[in-house]
Scaffold this motif. Sequence first.
Motif, short mmCIF file in Angstrom:
data_model
loop_
_atom_site.label_atom_id
_atom_site.label_comp_id
_atom_site.label_asym_id
_atom_site.label_seq_id
_atom_site.Cartn_x
_atom_site.Cartn_y
_atom_site.Cartn_z
N MET A 177 0.84 -1.21 0.00
CA MET A 177 0.00 0.00 0.00
C MET A 177 0.88 1.26 0.00
N ALA A 178 0.43 2.21 -0.75
CA ALA A 178 1.17 3.48 -0.77
C ALA A 178 0.16 4.63 -0.84
N THR A 179 0.62 5.79 -0.46
CA THR A 179 -0.28 6.95 -0.48
C THR A 179 -0.13 7.70 -1.80
N TYR A 180 -1.25 8.02 -2.39
CA TYR A 180 -1.22 8.73 -3.67
C TYR A 180 -2.03 10.02 -3.55
N GLN A 181 -1.47 11.08 -4.09
CA GLN A 181 -2.20 12.35 -4.18
C GLN A 181 -2.86 12.37 -5.55
N ILE A 182 -4.18 12.42 -5.56
CA ILE A 182 -4.88 12.40 -6.84
C ILE A 182 -5.52 13.74 -7.09
N LYS A 183 -5.27 14.27 -8.30
CA LYS A 183 -5.84 15.55 -8.68
C LYS A 183 -6.74 15.33 -9.89
N LEU A 184 -7.99 15.71 -9.77
CA LEU A 184 -8.95 15.45 -10.84
C LEU A 184 -9.35 16.74 -11.53
N ALA A 185 -9.68 16.64 -12.81
CA ALA A 185 -10.30 17.77 -13.50
C ALA A 185 -11.80 17.66 -13.29
N ARG A 186 -12.43 18.72 -12.79
CA ARG A 186 -13.87 18.69 -12.55
C ARG A 186 -14.51 19.82 -13.34
N SER A 187 -15.68 19.54 -13.91
CA SER A 187 -16.34 20.61 -14.67
C SER A 187 -17.05 21.59 -13.73
N ASP A 188 -17.47 21.12 -12.56
CA ASP A 188 -18.07 22.02 -11.57
C ASP A 188 -16.95 22.68 -10.77
N THR A 189 -16.89 24.00 -10.82
CA THR A 189 -15.76 24.69 -10.18
C THR A 189 -15.73 24.49 -8.67
N ASP A 190 -16.89 24.22 -8.04
CA ASP A 190 -16.92 24.05 -6.59
C ASP A 190 -16.58 22.63 -6.15
N ALA A 191 -16.56 21.70 -7.07
CA ALA A 191 -16.35 20.30 -6.70
C ALA A 191 -14.93 20.06 -6.21
#
Lengths: 136, 128, 239
Positions: free
Chosen positions: C1-15
């Motif tokens: 197990m390892a820790t991952y920082q995930i960054k997503l593109a969201r179409s809703d600016t508040d999400a």
Amino acid sequence: MSSSAGPNANPIILAARKYAWRYVGNVAFWIQRFTGLALVAYLIVHVHTIHDLRDPETFDAALAMFGKPLFKLAEIGLLATVILHALNGIRLTMIDLGVGLTRQRQAFWYFAIGLGAVLFLAGAIPMFIYGILRHS
Amino acid sequence: MTGRAINWYLQRITGAALLVLLVMHFWVEHFSAEARTPTGLTFEIIQRRFFNNHWFVAVDLSFLFIALYHGLNGVRNILLDYTWGVRMKKPITAMLLLLGVFVAYWGVTAFIGNPHLQQISTTITANR
Amino acid sequence: MATYQIKLARSDTDAARHFTLELDSRMTVLDALFIIQREHDPSLSFRCSCRVGMCGTCAMRINWMPRLACQTRVETLNADAITIEPLAQLPVAKDLIVDLGPFFEKWKRVRPALHPKDKDSKQLAIVPPDSEFGRQAQVKRDCITCGACYSVCGITGSNSEYLGPAAINRAMLRLLDPRDGNVDDRLAVLNDETGVWRCHTQFNCVAACPKGINLTDSIMKMKRSLLFPKKFHDKQAAT
């Protein structure tokens, strides 16, 4: 190459490194495009200079100006542009003929860039010595 | 064969031809004995060449025409890579053709029908 | 197990865009997306179907390169930060979902379906593996229409009319197919100003294709064939 990169490596650098090999065709494409446009611009300016043959004094004045170190330096840049465009052009023609499509990445790095650097140095060093160092 | 296929093919053929012509051109202008003088190329050297050996002009002019085709066809290909470029294909082709004819005229008139080239050269040949 | 920082593109600016997940190294990016959707943010939208890399539904940009989410194990990314974005050059429907409409418009333009010469033929077509069609089909029929090639192609980015690699590859396979009879229409589409001539061998499509298809090879084959297009008409006469 990637074995040296630990899990904490900067993902942007990793991606750029991977890109430089995997997507090198794109890099080659933009190099071909910009060198091509630069050479067309140079061609037109060059023919304009040649047109001055109709007026020998202007022509010799122009040639004397192009003998100055700054223009000699630009000429060395022209040599690099021509070599890149020509060697990558050979690579593209081979691809068009269906030769070496699976080796196009090697063709770019070793042939266009590697051999290109050798040819460039072979031309640029004499140009630098005779055109710039001897001039001053 | 269609026009587009021939155009694509010619771009490669002219590219190969330019490779040969360019090496010759570089050699003549930078490495030949006449060019390696302290003053470099001068009007006089060029006019001597022009009258001693017509191949110089023949090669230079064919170089000019082939380079113009290769270069301007390349520019056309770049412009057609854009959506607006395909829509404006005819004006783009016409403009580049006009530019090509204009630059070719510059290049050709530098040698053909150049009064200076004619006049001084006769005195040089007479002196020899 | 390892820790991952995930960054997503969201179409809703508040999400929410940033997530920190504990992932097994063998997990795929798609697994990570499911964890985010189930445990963190149910409003996250993404698309997937088969989960084994054969439907081409989950193509997205993972660390700036188009990949199938279901086929990309997080450890192969060699980074503890993962950026996930929708495919480029296609309209975004929501979050990681793109509208493949433009891609399939081009796909339809080359008449992707078989147009048999003889509709009522009872004969099975014989395709020897060493015939040109046999060799080409062997390596190039695997296209799953994921849109990855279309999204990285430099020319589809600047010319919205360009056919794109997948459609040309499909047209080539149909043209070589001995059963097919619709040669003229396909050649006309390929020979159009927005057809094969727009390809400048950037090889982006080859680099992106999750099935490893050499799409540039197909496009170059079509360019060479268009010098002598009679070849495809002869095919019609021969069989």
